[in-house]
Design a protein around this motif. Structure first.
Motif, PDB file in Angstrom:
ATOM      1  N   ALA A  59       1.068  -0.923  -0.200  1.00 41.66           N
ATOM      2  CA  ALA A  59       2.390  -0.389   0.096  1.00 41.66           C
ATOM      3  C   ALA A  59       2.496  -0.170   1.600  1.00 41.66           C
ATOM      4  CB  ALA A  59       2.595   0.927  -0.645  1.00 41.66           C
ATOM      5  N   ASP A  60       3.686  -0.318   2.116  1.00 40.72           N
ATOM      6  CA  ASP A  60       3.872  -0.155   3.561  1.00 40.72           C
ATOM      7  C   ASP A  60       3.434   1.223   4.038  1.00 40.72           C
ATOM      8  OD1 ASP A  60       6.963  -2.108   3.780  1.00 40.72           O
ATOM      9  OD2 ASP A  60       4.853  -2.719   3.805  1.00 40.72           O
ATOM     10  N   SER A  61       3.588   2.224   3.191  1.00 36.24           N
ATOM     11  CA  SER A  61       3.282   3.594   3.590  1.00 36.24           C
ATOM     12  C   SER A  61       1.789   3.834   3.813  1.00 36.24           C
ATOM     13  CB  SER A  61       3.804   4.576   2.538  1.00 36.24           C
ATOM     14  OG  SER A  61       3.239   4.304   1.271  1.00 36.24           O
ATOM     15  N   VAL A  62       0.942   2.965   3.293  1.00 37.13           N
ATOM     16  CA  VAL A  62      -0.500   3.173   3.424  1.00 37.13           C
ATOM     17  C   VAL A  62      -1.189   2.036   4.177  1.00 37.13           C
ATOM     18  CG1 VAL A  62      -0.487   4.473   1.265  1.00 37.13           C
ATOM     19  CG2 VAL A  62      -1.202   2.075   1.250  1.00 37.13           C
ATOM     20  N   LYS A  63      -0.443   0.993   4.480  1.00 34.99           N
ATOM     21  CA  LYS A  63      -1.035  -0.173   5.131  1.00 34.99           C
ATOM     22  C   LYS A  63      -1.662   0.228   6.456  1.00 34.99           C
ATOM     23  CE  LYS A  63       1.335  -3.743   4.223  1.00 34.99           C
ATOM     24  NZ  LYS A  63       2.400  -4.776   4.199  1.00 34.99           N
ATOM     25  N   GLY A  64      -2.891  -0.224   6.675  1.00 35.22           N
ATOM     26  CA  GLY A  64      -3.601   0.098   7.898  1.00 35.22           C
ATOM     27  C   GLY A  64      -4.409   1.377   7.817  1.00 35.22           C
ATOM     28  N   ARG A  65      -4.162   2.160   6.768  1.00 36.81           N
ATOM     29  CA  ARG A  65      -4.901   3.430   6.610  1.00 36.81           C
ATOM     30  C   ARG A  65      -5.791   3.418   5.365  1.00 36.81           C
ATOM     31  NH1 ARG A  65      -2.232   7.975   5.547  1.00 36.81           N
ATOM     32  NH2 ARG A  65      -0.466   6.949   4.531  1.00 36.81           N
ATOM     33  N   PHE A  66      -5.340   2.743   4.313  1.00 38.20           N
ATOM     34  CA  PHE A  66      -6.080   2.694   3.054  1.00 38.20           C
ATOM     35  C   PHE A  66      -6.683   1.312   2.876  1.00 38.20           C
ATOM     36  CE2 PHE A  66      -3.513   6.086   0.490  1.00 38.20           C
ATOM     37  CZ  PHE A  66      -3.686   6.990   1.532  1.00 38.20           C
ATOM     38  N   THR A  67      -7.851   1.276   2.234  1.00 45.20           N
ATOM     39  CA  THR A  67      -8.505   0.011   1.917  1.00 45.20           C
ATOM     40  C   THR A  67      -8.965   0.028   0.468  1.00 45.20           C
ATOM     41  OG1 THR A  67      -9.294  -0.227   4.199  1.00 45.20           O
ATOM     42  CG2 THR A  67     -10.354  -1.580   2.516  1.00 45.20           C
ATOM     43  N   ILE A  68      -8.551  -0.972  -0.282  1.00 44.73           N
ATOM     44  CA  ILE A  68      -8.988  -1.107  -1.669  1.00 44.73           C
ATOM     45  C   ILE A  68     -10.096  -2.146  -1.732  1.00 44.73           C
ATOM     46  CG2 ILE A  68      -7.229  -2.851  -2.238  1.00 44.73           C
ATOM     47  CD1 ILE A  68      -7.047  -1.571  -5.036  1.00 44.73           C
ATOM     48  N   SER A  69     -11.097  -1.868  -2.553  1.00 41.44           N
ATOM     49  CA  SER A  69     -12.205  -2.806  -2.725  1.00 41.44           C
ATOM     50  C   SER A  69     -12.720  -2.698  -4.148  1.00 41.44           C
ATOM     51  CB  SER A  69     -13.319  -2.512  -1.715  1.00 41.44           C
ATOM     52  OG  SER A  69     -13.836  -1.214  -1.902  1.00 41.44           O
ATOM     53  N   ARG A  70     -13.573  -3.638  -4.525  1.00 39.64           N
ATOM     54  CA  ARG A  70     -14.100  -3.636  -5.893  1.00 39.64           C
ATOM     55  C   ARG A  70     -15.532  -4.145  -5.904  1.00 39.64           C
ATOM     56  NH1 ARG A  70     -10.268  -7.369  -9.353  1.00 39.64           N
ATOM     57  NH2 ARG A  70     -11.980  -7.375 -10.884  1.00 39.64           N
ATOM     58  N   ASP A  71     -16.272  -3.645  -6.884  1.00 36.36           N
ATOM     59  CA  ASP A  71     -17.629  -4.105  -7.135  1.00 36.36           C
ATOM     60  C   ASP A  71     -17.620  -4.652  -8.568  1.00 36.36           C
ATOM     61  OD1 ASP A  71     -20.324  -4.414  -7.802  1.00 36.36           O
ATOM     62  OD2 ASP A  71     -20.939  -2.696  -6.609  1.00 36.36           O
ATOM     63  N   ASN A  72     -17.517  -5.959  -8.699  1.00 35.18           N
ATOM     64  CA  ASN A  72     -17.376  -6.565 -10.024  1.00 35.18           C
ATOM     65  C   ASN A  72     -18.621  -6.354 -10.889  1.00 35.18           C
ATOM     66  OD1 ASN A  72     -14.752  -7.536  -9.523  1.00 35.18           O
ATOM     67  ND2 ASN A  72     -15.569  -9.347  -8.504  1.00 35.18           N
ATOM     68  N   ALA A  73     -19.775  -6.281 -10.264  1.00 35.94           N
ATOM     69  CA  ALA A  73     -21.009  -6.082 -11.033  1.00 35.94           C
ATOM     70  C   ALA A  73     -21.028  -4.715 -11.704  1.00 35.94           C
ATOM     71  CB  ALA A  73     -22.220  -6.245 -10.130  1.00 35.94           C
ATOM     72  N   GLN A  80     -10.487   3.595  -0.193  1.00 40.65           N
ATOM     73  CA  GLN A  80     -10.867   4.345   1.000  1.00 40.65           C
ATOM     74  C   GLN A  80      -9.593   4.763   1.710  1.00 40.65           C
ATOM     75  OE1 GLN A  80     -13.991   5.262   2.210  1.00 40.65           O
ATOM     76  NE2 GLN A  80     -12.796   6.436   3.690  1.00 40.65           N
ATOM     77  N   MET A  81      -9.431   6.049   1.880  1.00 41.91           N
ATOM     78  CA  MET A  81      -8.213   6.589   2.488  1.00 41.91           C
ATOM     79  C   MET A  81      -8.556   7.273   3.792  1.00 41.91           C
ATOM     80  SD  MET A  81      -6.359   8.114  -0.920  1.00 41.91           S
ATOM     81  CE  MET A  81      -7.571   9.404  -1.142  1.00 41.91           C
ATOM     82  N   ASN A  82      -8.067   6.735   4.884  1.00 36.66           N
ATOM     83  CA  ASN A  82      -8.306   7.285   6.212  1.00 36.66           C
ATOM     84  C   ASN A  82      -6.996   7.786   6.817  1.00 36.66           C
ATOM     85  OD1 ASN A  82     -11.034   6.461   5.999  1.00 36.66           O
ATOM     86  ND2 ASN A  82     -10.574   4.469   6.898  1.00 36.66           N
ATOM     87  N   SER A  83      -7.122   8.579   7.844  1.00 34.66           N
ATOM     88  CA  SER A  83      -5.950   9.112   8.555  1.00 34.66           C
ATOM     89  C   SER A  83      -4.939   9.694   7.571  1.00 34.66           C
ATOM     90  CB  SER A  83      -5.294   8.004   9.387  1.00 34.66           C
ATOM     91  OG  SER A  83      -6.213   7.450  10.309  1.00 34.66           O
ATOM     92  N   LEU A  84      -5.435  10.514   6.683  1.00 36.86           N
ATOM     93  CA  LEU A  84      -4.580  11.058   5.633  1.00 36.86           C
ATOM     94  C   LEU A  84      -3.499  11.967   6.214  1.00 36.86           C
ATOM     95  CD1 LEU A  84      -7.297  11.612   2.949  1.00 36.86           C
ATOM     96  CD2 LEU A  84      -5.181  10.338   2.584  1.00 36.86           C
ATOM     97  N   LYS A  85      -2.348  11.937   5.563  1.00 38.01           N
ATOM     98  CA  LYS A  85      -1.194  12.726   5.966  1.00 38.01           C
ATOM     99  C   LYS A  85      -0.796  13.651   4.814  1.00 38.01           C
ATOM    100  CE  LYS A  85       0.587   8.702   8.487  1.00 38.01           C
ATOM    101  NZ  LYS A  85       1.745   7.771   8.641  1.00 38.01           N
ATOM    102  N   PRO A  86      -0.128  14.737   5.108  1.00 36.11           N
ATOM    103  CA  PRO A  86       0.325  15.622   4.024  1.00 36.11           C
ATOM    104  C   PRO A  86       1.158  14.877   2.971  1.00 36.11           C
ATOM    105  CG  PRO A  86       0.518  16.751   6.108  1.00 36.11           C
ATOM    106  CD  PRO A  86       0.129  15.335   6.437  1.00 36.11           C
ATOM    107  N   GLU A  87       1.906  13.888   3.390  1.00 39.35           N
ATOM    108  CA  GLU A  87       2.730  13.132   2.439  1.00 39.35           C
ATOM    109  C   GLU A  87       1.907  12.225   1.518  1.00 39.35           C
ATOM    110  OE1 GLU A  87       3.141  13.322   5.752  1.00 39.35           O
ATOM    111  OE2 GLU A  87       3.827  11.392   6.598  1.00 39.35           O
ATOM    112  N   ASP A  88       0.610  12.128   1.753  1.00 37.91           N
ATOM    113  CA  ASP A  88      -0.270  11.399   0.833  1.00 37.91           C
ATOM    114  C   ASP A  88      -0.694  12.277  -0.346  1.00 37.91           C
ATOM    115  OD1 ASP A  88      -1.822   9.933   3.708  1.00 37.91           O
ATOM    116  OD2 ASP A  88      -0.408   8.962   2.337  1.00 37.91           O
ATOM    117  N   THR A  89      -0.349  13.552  -0.299  1.00 32.09           N
ATOM    118  CA  THR A  89      -0.678  14.464  -1.395  1.00 32.09           C
ATOM    119  C   THR A  89      -0.045  13.987  -2.686  1.00 32.09           C
ATOM    120  OG1 THR A  89      -0.943  16.378   0.051  1.00 32.09           O
ATOM    121  CG2 THR A  89      -0.410  16.813  -2.265  1.00 32.09           C
ATOM    122  N   ALA A  90      -0.880  13.794  -3.703  1.00 34.11           N
ATOM    123  CA  ALA A  90      -0.399  13.259  -4.977  1.00 34.11           C
ATOM    124  C   ALA A  90      -1.554  13.203  -5.964  1.00 34.11           C
ATOM    125  CB  ALA A  90       0.176  11.853  -4.792  1.00 34.11           C
ATOM    126  N   VAL A  91      -1.203  12.974  -7.214  1.00 31.70           N
ATOM    127  CA  VAL A  91      -2.202  12.589  -8.200  1.00 31.70           C
ATOM    128  C   VAL A  91      -2.324  11.067  -8.134  1.00 31.70           C
ATOM    129  CG1 VAL A  91      -2.830  12.528 -10.630  1.00 31.70           C
ATOM    130  CG2 VAL A  91      -1.699  14.552  -9.687  1.00 31.70           C
TER     131      VAL A  91
END
Length: 120
Positions: A59-73, A80-91
């Motif tokens: 999503a544009d709101s997290v691009k450049g700050r969040f990174t999604i990855s997977r371990d298939n095994a 990974q969430m970096n540079s978190l902002k109060p507006e990232d507060t959520a479930v």
């Protein structure tokens, strides 16, 4: 099939958190894996996803700050969430598109959610 997310918590603005989502049960393959979030009083929104081949979308709101990855095994994926902002507060909810057998249809499963709170 069960999804279990972990890694949520309280962090100050500018800080980082890493969410994990483990997928267990009768699994043949997992296609797309993703994260959604729902802030208080708001609708659930898509955050990021990753394909079996590793292609990612954000999503544009997290691009450049969040990174999604997977371990298939391990049938596990991460946010990974970096540079978190109060507006990232959520479930935060994880989802996985699972095939339970060869030639079977893909079913989307959801985890129960993990709370991320970012203080200002």
């Amino acid at each position: 099939v069960q999804l279990q997310a972990s890694g949520g918590g309280l962090v100050q603005a500018g800080g980082s958190l890493r969410l994990s989502c483990a997928v267990s049960g009768s699994i043949f393959s997992i296609n797309d894996m993703g994260w959604y979030r729902q802030a208080p009083g708001k609708q659930r929104e898509w955050v990021a996803d990753i394909s079996l081949g590793g292609s990612t979308n954000y999503a544009d709101s997290v691009k450049g700050r969040f990174t999604i990855s997977r371990d298939n095994a391990k049938n596990t994926f991460y946010l990974q969430m970096n540079s978190l902002k109060p507006e990232d507060t959520a479930v935060y909810y994880c989802t996985a598109d699972v095939n339970r057998r060869v030639g079977g249809r893909t079913t989307t499963y959801w985890g129960p959610g993990t709370l991320v709170t970012v203080s200002s």
